[in-house]
Write a protein that holds these residues in place. Structure first.
Motif, mmCIF file in Angstrom:
data_model
loop_
_atom_site.group_PDB
_atom_site.id
_atom_site.type_symbol
_atom_site.label_atom_id
_atom_site.label_comp_id
_atom_site.label_asym_id
_atom_site.label_seq_id
_atom_site.Cartn_x
_atom_site.Cartn_y
_atom_site.Cartn_z
ATOM 1 N N ILE A 277 0.847 -1.183 0.000
ATOM 2 C CA ILE A 277 0.000 0.000 0.000
ATOM 3 C C ILE A 277 0.886 1.238 0.000
ATOM 4 O O ILE A 277 1.953 1.257 0.611
ATOM 5 N N GLY A 278 0.458 2.259 -0.725
ATOM 6 C CA GLY A 278 1.150 3.533 -0.735
ATOM 7 C C GLY A 278 0.168 4.661 -0.485
ATOM 8 O O GLY A 278 -0.986 4.593 -0.930
ATOM 9 N N VAL A 279 0.619 5.690 0.211
ATOM 10 C CA VAL A 279 -0.260 6.809 0.577
ATOM 11 C C VAL A 279 0.445 8.127 0.260
ATOM 12 O O VAL A 279 1.580 8.351 0.691
ATOM 13 N N ASP A 280 -0.223 8.985 -0.502
ATOM 14 C CA ASP A 280 0.258 10.335 -0.763
ATOM 15 C C ASP A 280 -0.217 11.231 0.375
ATOM 16 O O ASP A 280 -1.417 11.489 0.532
ATOM 17 N N LEU A 281 0.733 11.727 1.175
ATOM 18 C CA LEU A 281 0.394 12.540 2.342
ATOM 19 C C LEU A 281 0.293 14.024 2.021
ATOM 20 O O LEU A 281 -0.074 14.820 2.887
ATOM 21 N N GLY A 282 0.617 14.404 0.790
ATOM 22 C CA GLY A 282 0.596 15.805 0.406
ATOM 23 C C GLY A 282 1.901 16.497 0.738
ATOM 24 O O GLY A 282 2.731 15.993 1.509
ATOM 25 N N ASN A 283 2.134 17.668 0.118
ATOM 26 C CA ASN A 283 3.338 18.457 0.335
ATOM 27 C C ASN A 283 4.608 17.676 0.032
ATOM 28 O O ASN A 283 5.649 17.873 0.690
ATOM 29 N N GLY A 284 4.530 16.774 -0.941
ATOM 30 C CA GLY A 284 5.703 16.015 -1.335
ATOM 31 C C GLY A 284 6.011 14.816 -0.483
ATOM 32 O O GLY A 284 6.989 14.099 -0.748
ATOM 33 N N LEU A 285 5.212 14.560 0.540
ATOM 34 C CA LEU A 285 5.448 13.418 1.425
ATOM 35 C C LEU A 285 4.615 12.217 0.999
ATOM 36 O O LEU A 285 3.457 12.356 0.604
ATOM 37 N N SER A 286 5.191 11.036 1.113
ATOM 38 C CA SER A 286 4.464 9.798 0.864
ATOM 39 C C SER A 286 5.012 8.711 1.766
ATOM 40 O O SER A 286 6.152 8.785 2.239
ATOM 41 N N CYS A 287 4.186 7.707 2.018
ATOM 42 C CA CYS A 287 4.622 6.587 2.839
ATOM 43 C C CYS A 287 4.020 5.308 2.280
ATOM 44 O O CYS A 287 3.114 5.347 1.426
ATOM 45 N N GLY A 288 4.508 4.190 2.754
ATOM 46 C CA GLY A 288 3.979 2.929 2.268
ATOM 47 C C GLY A 288 4.526 1.758 3.047
ATOM 48 O O GLY A 288 5.414 1.900 3.899
ATOM 49 N N ALA A 289 4.000 0.591 2.750
ATOM 50 C CA ALA A 289 4.451 -0.640 3.388
ATOM 51 C C ALA A 289 4.088 -1.808 2.498
ATOM 52 O O ALA A 289 3.130 -1.742 1.714
ATOM 53 N N ASP A 290 4.864 -2.878 2.580
ATOM 54 C CA ASP A 290 4.506 -4.087 1.852
ATOM 55 C C ASP A 290 5.081 -5.316 2.537
ATOM 56 O O ASP A 290 5.906 -5.224 3.452
ATOM 57 N N VAL A 291 4.623 -6.479 2.091
ATOM 58 C CA VAL A 291 5.094 -7.762 2.599
ATOM 59 C C VAL A 291 5.266 -8.714 1.424
ATOM 60 O O VAL A 291 4.509 -8.648 0.449
ATOM 61 N N ARG A 292 6.283 -9.574 1.500
ATOM 62 C CA ARG A 292 6.573 -10.554 0.449
ATOM 63 C C ARG A 292 6.680 -11.946 1.071
ATOM 64 O O ARG A 292 7.212 -12.113 2.161
ATOM 65 N N TYR A 293 6.189 -12.931 0.312
ATOM 66 C CA TYR A 293 6.177 -14.321 0.793
ATOM 67 C C TYR A 293 6.526 -15.260 -0.344
ATOM 68 O O TYR A 293 6.101 -15.055 -1.491
ATOM 69 N N SER A 294 7.292 -16.290 -0.049
ATOM 70 C CA SER A 294 7.531 -17.342 -1.036
ATOM 71 C C SER A 294 7.807 -18.652 -0.299
ATOM 72 O O SER A 294 8.301 -18.659 0.835
ATOM 73 N N GLN A 295 7.471 -19.765 -0.972
ATOM 74 C CA GLN A 295 7.708 -21.085 -0.375
ATOM 75 C C GLN A 295 7.652 -22.149 -1.456
ATOM 76 O O GLN A 295 6.888 -22.029 -2.426
ATOM 77 N N ASP A 296 8.484 -23.163 -1.301
ATOM 78 C CA ASP A 296 8.467 -24.320 -2.196
ATOM 79 C C ASP A 296 7.748 -25.469 -1.502
ATOM 80 O O ASP A 296 7.965 -25.716 -0.305
ATOM 81 N N PHE A 297 6.904 -26.167 -2.276
ATOM 82 C CA PHE A 297 6.139 -27.291 -1.731
ATOM 83 C C PHE A 297 6.490 -28.557 -2.510
ATOM 84 O O PHE A 297 6.308 -28.621 -3.723
#
Length: 355
Positions: free
Chosen positions: A278-298
């Motif tokens: 997810i990303g968020v434009d906070l205005g005035n040139g500021l932005s923030c975000g976060a993410d998660v990644r997952y992988s697995q072999d079966f």
């Protein structure tokens, strides 16, 4: 005095004419300073998203209506080298373009990049060429190297794009090898509705069929789904299915990608990878975000631990660039120059600029 002024004016006019259509720019530049990281030991260092050396680049192009040249250089690690592009192009007809040298064709490329792709990249991350691979030198092994040879592009009618990538390397190669390594793709685009595309990627006596569809009928949304089928009967993972979904909601953007690579039998593992951010434009040139990644072999009778990575960041736009800081963590996978461990953490500061 008048003669001197006249001579200078003539030289200036000649120079401006000689370099009409020429452009010189600093291109894409990105660097990280990580004052603290832990991968079993405390560390610090500089890097970029994909390697140890911050990217400092320059690009040059010159063109008339029907012919031109493109060249990129990089100064990574304090050394000067050709970056991606170094080619001549010509358009003998409005619907035909030929590139000779080293280059890409990204027209139909199906990416799934967001979030930590532009920070320290986890080893299990999905991103570029996720659903449809661009024309390049190594389409089945990362797709990061420019094709060395010729790319022929045909746009016979509006919306239809056909490309042939002819990998000869510098110098010459046998016709037999050229045919075995050819990459041919075609795509048809209906603006703001959808894009359908398919290609053959030669790989010796076998190859890979790659097909994808991108839906763009909903404003602000992209849904791209692709499949890869390996024709080599000895390949233990012959089929992959990948998808990317992105949606903007005013100041908020949400992205998800996933890929499943199926095993032929119990001697191989089915591979699963996914990410959400997810990303968020906070205005005035500021932005923030976060993410998660997952992988697995079966795989039957084999216990494979999952690999997980996460990141959160804050960015500030500054003139032609950005300044940002992130906190990133990973379990069982690396973060660019920091090794995989039971738990790896890093706090990178990123500077990037575009000219």
């Amino acid at each position: 005095m008048k003669k001197i002024v006249g001579t200078i004016a003539a030289i200036a006019l000649a120079a401006s004419s000689a370099f009409a259509g020429a452009n010189l720019g600093m291109g894409f530049n990105r660097g990280f300073f990580t004052p603290f990281a832990w991968d079993g030991a405390a560390k610090a260092g500089i890097s970029t998203s994909w390697g140890a050396e911050p990217r400092v680049g320059v690009s040059f192009s010159a063109a008339s209506e029907d012919v031109g040249v493109v060249a990129d250089a990089k100064f990574d690690g304090g050394a000067v080298a050709v970056n991606d592009n170094a080619y001549i192009w010509v358009k003998p007809a409005s619907w035909l373009k030929v590139q000779i040298g080293q280059s890409f064709d990204d027209t139909l490329r199906g990416n799934g990049c967001f979030g930590s792709w532009d920070w320290l990249r986890p080893g299990n991350i999905l991103g570029e060429d996720l659903t449809f691979v661009r024309v390049c030198e190594n389409p089945l092994a990362g797709a990061y190297a420019p094709l060395q040879g010729a790319i022929v592009m045909v746009d016979p009618i509006e919306g239809l794009h056909v490309t042939a990538g002819l990998r000869t390397g510098y110098g010459s190669d046998a016709w037999e090898n050229l045919a075995k390594k050819i990459q041919v793709q075609a795509g048809y685009t209906i603006p703001d509705v959808l894009q359908i595309k398919a290609q053959w990627i030669g790989n010796g006596d076998n190859g890979v069929i790659n097909a994808a569809v991108a839906l763009k009928a909903v404003e602000g949304m992209t849904l791209d789904v692709g499949a890869f089928i390996n024709t080599d009967s000895a390949n233990t993972n012959p089929v992959s299915i990948a998808a990317f979904w992105g949606m903007g909601f005013d100041a908020v953007s949400v992205n998800v990608n996933a890929k499943v690579t199926l095993a032929k039998d119990d001697t191989a593992a089915t591979k699963v990878a996914a990410g959400a951010g997810i990303g968020v434009d906070l205005g005035n040139g500021l932005s923030c975000g976060a993410d998660v990644r997952y992988s697995q072999d079966f795989q039957k009778d084999v216990n494979n631990d999952p690999k997980i990575a996460f990141a959160a960041w804050l960015d500030k736009g500054i003139a032609n660039g950005t300044l940002g800081v992130a906190v990133q963590g990973a379990m069982k996978t690396d973060l660019t120059t920091f090794d995989a461990s039971d738990f790896t953490v890093a706090v990178p500061v990123r500077v990037q600029c575009f000219f």
